[in-house]
Design a protein around this motif. Sequence first.
Motif, PDB file in Angstrom:
ATOM      1  N   ASP A 192      10.286  -7.719  14.048  1.00  0.00           N
ATOM      2  CA  ASP A 192       9.559  -7.654  15.314  1.00  0.00           C
ATOM      3  C   ASP A 192       8.340  -8.561  15.195  1.00  0.00           C
ATOM      4  OD1 ASP A 192       7.888  -6.923  17.487  1.00  0.00           O
ATOM      5  OD2 ASP A 192       8.738  -4.907  17.536  1.00  0.00           O
ATOM      6  N   TYR A 193       8.263  -9.572  16.042  1.00  0.00           N
ATOM      7  CA  TYR A 193       7.166 -10.535  15.947  1.00  0.00           C
ATOM      8  C   TYR A 193       5.820  -9.937  16.332  1.00  0.00           C
ATOM      9  CZ  TYR A 193      10.434 -14.364  15.200  1.00  0.00           C
ATOM     10  OH  TYR A 193      11.390 -15.196  14.663  1.00  0.00           O
ATOM     11  N   HIS A 194       5.851  -8.835  17.064  1.00  0.00           N
ATOM     12  CA  HIS A 194       4.605  -8.238  17.555  1.00  0.00           C
ATOM     13  C   HIS A 194       4.191  -6.992  16.764  1.00  0.00           C
ATOM     14  CE1 HIS A 194       4.494 -10.797  21.162  1.00  0.00           C
ATOM     15  NE2 HIS A 194       5.807 -10.620  21.220  1.00  0.00           N
ATOM     16  N   GLN A 195       5.161  -6.249  16.243  1.00  0.00           N
ATOM     17  CA  GLN A 195       4.870  -4.955  15.632  1.00  0.00           C
ATOM     18  C   GLN A 195       5.449  -4.888  14.222  1.00  0.00           C
ATOM     19  OE1 GLN A 195       2.996  -2.595  17.004  1.00  0.00           O
ATOM     20  NE2 GLN A 195       2.755  -3.585  18.997  1.00  0.00           N
ATOM     21  N   TRP A 196       4.598  -4.874  13.208  1.00  0.00           N
ATOM     22  CA  TRP A 196       5.066  -4.745  11.826  1.00  0.00           C
ATOM     23  C   TRP A 196       5.685  -3.379  11.579  1.00  0.00           C
ATOM     24  CZ3 TRP A 196       2.741  -0.715   9.347  1.00  0.00           C
ATOM     25  CH2 TRP A 196       1.481  -0.294   9.811  1.00  0.00           C
ATOM     26  N   GLN A 197       5.289  -2.384  12.402  1.00  0.00           N
ATOM     27  CA  GLN A 197       5.779  -1.020  12.205  1.00  0.00           C
ATOM     28  C   GLN A 197       7.297  -0.914  12.357  1.00  0.00           C
ATOM     29  OE1 GLN A 197       3.245  -1.936  14.151  1.00  0.00           O
ATOM     30  NE2 GLN A 197       1.493  -0.534  13.976  1.00  0.00           N
ATOM     31  N   THR A 198       7.886  -1.809  13.160  1.00  0.00           N
ATOM     32  CA  THR A 198       9.328  -1.777  13.378  1.00  0.00           C
ATOM     33  C   THR A 198      10.084  -1.992  12.071  1.00  0.00           C
ATOM     34  OG1 THR A 198       9.029  -2.642  15.629  1.00  0.00           O
ATOM     35  CG2 THR A 198      11.234  -2.809  14.665  1.00  0.00           C
ATOM     36  N   SER A 199       9.691  -3.003  11.327  1.00  0.00           N
ATOM     37  CA  SER A 199      10.354  -3.295  10.054  1.00  0.00           C
ATOM     38  C   SER A 199      10.074  -2.207   9.033  1.00  0.00           C
ATOM     39  CB  SER A 199       9.882  -4.653   9.511  1.00  0.00           C
ATOM     40  OG  SER A 199      10.213  -5.693  10.410  1.00  0.00           O
ATOM     41  N   LEU A 200       8.845  -1.729   8.992  1.00  0.00           N
ATOM     42  CA  LEU A 200       8.496  -0.687   8.035  1.00  0.00           C
ATOM     43  C   LEU A 200       9.318   0.577   8.292  1.00  0.00           C
ATOM     44  CD1 LEU A 200       6.755   0.351   5.703  1.00  0.00           C
ATOM     45  CD2 LEU A 200       5.012   0.997   7.391  1.00  0.00           C
ATOM     46  N   ALA A 201       9.527   0.912   9.543  1.00  0.00           N
ATOM     47  CA  ALA A 201      10.316   2.101   9.880  1.00  0.00           C
ATOM     48  C   ALA A 201      11.755   1.946   9.391  1.00  0.00           C
ATOM     49  CB  ALA A 201      10.286   2.342  11.383  1.00  0.00           C
ATOM     50  N   ASP A 202      12.332   0.764   9.573  1.00  0.00           N
ATOM     51  CA  ASP A 202      13.686   0.518   9.082  1.00  0.00           C
ATOM     52  C   ASP A 202      13.762   0.685   7.575  1.00  0.00           C
ATOM     53  OD1 ASP A 202      14.799   0.036  11.519  1.00  0.00           O
ATOM     54  OD2 ASP A 202      15.396  -2.023  11.106  1.00  0.00           O
ATOM     55  N   ILE A 203      12.810   0.098   6.876  1.00  0.00           N
ATOM     56  CA  ILE A 203      12.798   0.161   5.409  1.00  0.00           C
ATOM     57  C   ILE A 203      12.664   1.604   4.935  1.00  0.00           C
ATOM     58  CG2 ILE A 203      11.500  -0.499   3.343  1.00  0.00           C
ATOM     59  CD1 ILE A 203      10.769  -3.105   4.909  1.00  0.00           C
ATOM     60  N   ARG A 204      11.766   2.346   5.556  1.00  0.00           N
ATOM     61  CA  ARG A 204      11.570   3.752   5.173  1.00  0.00           C
ATOM     62  C   ARG A 204      12.837   4.570   5.422  1.00  0.00           C
ATOM     63  NH1 ARG A 204       7.237   6.065   3.604  1.00  0.00           N
ATOM     64  NH2 ARG A 204       5.160   5.126   3.684  1.00  0.00           N
ATOM     65  N   THR A 205      13.498   4.324   6.537  1.00  0.00           N
ATOM     66  CA  THR A 205      14.713   5.065   6.858  1.00  0.00           C
ATOM     67  C   THR A 205      15.798   4.812   5.819  1.00  0.00           C
ATOM     68  OG1 THR A 205      14.245   5.025   9.237  1.00  0.00           O
ATOM     69  CG2 THR A 205      16.534   5.387   8.572  1.00  0.00           C
ATOM     70  N   ILE A 206      15.971   3.558   5.452  1.00  0.00           N
ATOM     71  CA  ILE A 206      17.000   3.213   4.459  1.00  0.00           C
ATOM     72  C   ILE A 206      16.671   3.835   3.115  1.00  0.00           C
ATOM     73  CG2 ILE A 206      18.022   1.313   3.149  1.00  0.00           C
ATOM     74  CD1 ILE A 206      17.608  -0.404   5.722  1.00  0.00           C
ATOM     75  N   LEU A 207      15.424   3.713   2.693  1.00  0.00           N
ATOM     76  CA  LEU A 207      15.044   4.254   1.392  1.00  0.00           C
ATOM     77  C   LEU A 207      15.167   5.780   1.354  1.00  0.00           C
ATOM     78  CD1 LEU A 207      11.915   2.069   0.479  1.00  0.00           C
ATOM     79  CD2 LEU A 207      14.258   1.864  -0.371  1.00  0.00           C
ATOM     80  N   SER A 208      14.887   6.429   2.459  1.00  0.00           N
ATOM     81  CA  SER A 208      14.963   7.899   2.491  1.00  0.00           C
ATOM     82  C   SER A 208      16.391   8.398   2.413  1.00  0.00           C
ATOM     83  CB  SER A 208      14.295   8.429   3.773  1.00  0.00           C
ATOM     84  OG  SER A 208      15.031   8.041   4.918  1.00  0.00           O
ATOM     85  N   ASN A 209      17.342   7.532   2.779  1.00  0.00           N
ATOM     86  CA  ASN A 209      18.751   7.929   2.749  1.00  0.00           C
ATOM     87  C   ASN A 209      19.444   7.573   1.446  1.00  0.00           C
ATOM     88  OD1 ASN A 209      18.724   9.007   5.380  1.00  0.00           O
ATOM     89  ND2 ASN A 209      19.154   7.013   6.299  1.00  0.00           N
ATOM     90  N   GLN A 223       0.818  -1.212   0.000  1.00  0.00           N
ATOM     91  CA  GLN A 223       0.000   0.000   0.000  1.00  0.00           C
ATOM     92  C   GLN A 223       0.856   1.268   0.000  1.00  0.00           C
ATOM     93  OE1 GLN A 223      -2.909   0.153   3.182  1.00  0.00           O
ATOM     94  NE2 GLN A 223      -3.115   2.365   3.033  1.00  0.00           N
ATOM     95  N   GLN A 224       1.934   1.261   0.779  1.00  0.00           N
ATOM     96  CA  GLN A 224       2.702   2.484   0.974  1.00  0.00           C
ATOM     97  C   GLN A 224       3.929   2.600   0.063  1.00  0.00           C
ATOM     98  OE1 GLN A 224       3.461   3.520   5.100  1.00  0.00           O
ATOM     99  NE2 GLN A 224       1.839   2.146   5.809  1.00  0.00           N
ATOM    100  N   LEU A 225       4.527   1.447  -0.277  1.00  0.00           N
ATOM    101  CA  LEU A 225       5.792   1.483  -1.031  1.00  0.00           C
ATOM    102  C   LEU A 225       5.765   0.547  -2.224  1.00  0.00           C
ATOM    103  CD1 LEU A 225       8.219   1.360   2.041  1.00  0.00           C
ATOM    104  CD2 LEU A 225       7.634   3.384   0.701  1.00  0.00           C
ATOM    105  N   GLY A 226       4.588   0.221  -2.691  1.00  0.00           N
ATOM    106  CA  GLY A 226       4.454  -0.783  -3.738  1.00  0.00           C
ATOM    107  C   GLY A 226       5.263  -0.517  -4.989  1.00  0.00           C
ATOM    108  N   GLN A 227       5.447   0.747  -5.344  1.00  0.00           N
ATOM    109  CA  GLN A 227       6.183   1.092  -6.557  1.00  0.00           C
ATOM    110  C   GLN A 227       7.678   1.255  -6.310  1.00  0.00           C
ATOM    111  OE1 GLN A 227       4.241   4.580  -8.132  1.00  0.00           O
ATOM    112  NE2 GLN A 227       2.537   3.413  -8.979  1.00  0.00           N
TER     113      GLN A 227
END
Length: 213
Positions: free
Chosen positions: A192-209, A33-37
Amino acid sequence: MPNTTLYYVHDPMCSWCWGYRPTWDTLQAQLQQQLGQQLTIKYLVGGLAPDSDLPMPRPMQQMLQQTWQKITQQLGTKFNHDFWHLCQPRRSTYPACRASIIARQYGLEKQMINAIQQAYYLNAKNPSDLDTLVAIAIQVGIPEAPFVEQLTANDIDKQLLQEINLAGQLPIQGFPSLVLMVDNNAYSIRLDYHQWQTSLADIRTILSNIKPC
């Protein structure tokens, strides 16, 4: 944007992968939804255990049963412990890995993995056995005859070994693992087994840099 791939490194018979599945399903939906492209998601089988017809040693059976209980305690994941007395456990996950690779050719990889996990962990079926995998293949819509033929085909075995080799070169700590590959650079993503947001935050940080090509 540079060529960007998120590798999900797993094994269809990995109990922690089964425990992570609800979070992984949500993370995939959010990524689409957020980074599909901006990125492509690819499954990579790591191969927990090679082919074997030998019964699983009793100490290993006990260790795995304790692991199932631990996952239930930590994540609330359901397991059918009848497996341990209804089936003859074997330490052999390569057949299930091959089945996933075959299903990928039909566009049914996720369906195959999910069906293997449900058969194993909920229905007390043994995915190390050929008849179990054939029944699952038919269930997800793969023709029986070509599936059986491909399970022992050299090209499928070669692809399995290539994926295992690639997984071994990535910065992973076990299964499941997430690795973001940007061009030729591999970035370990927190899982993170409990929070999907943890992985998404990492991915966004890397892509933004990363500067656009």
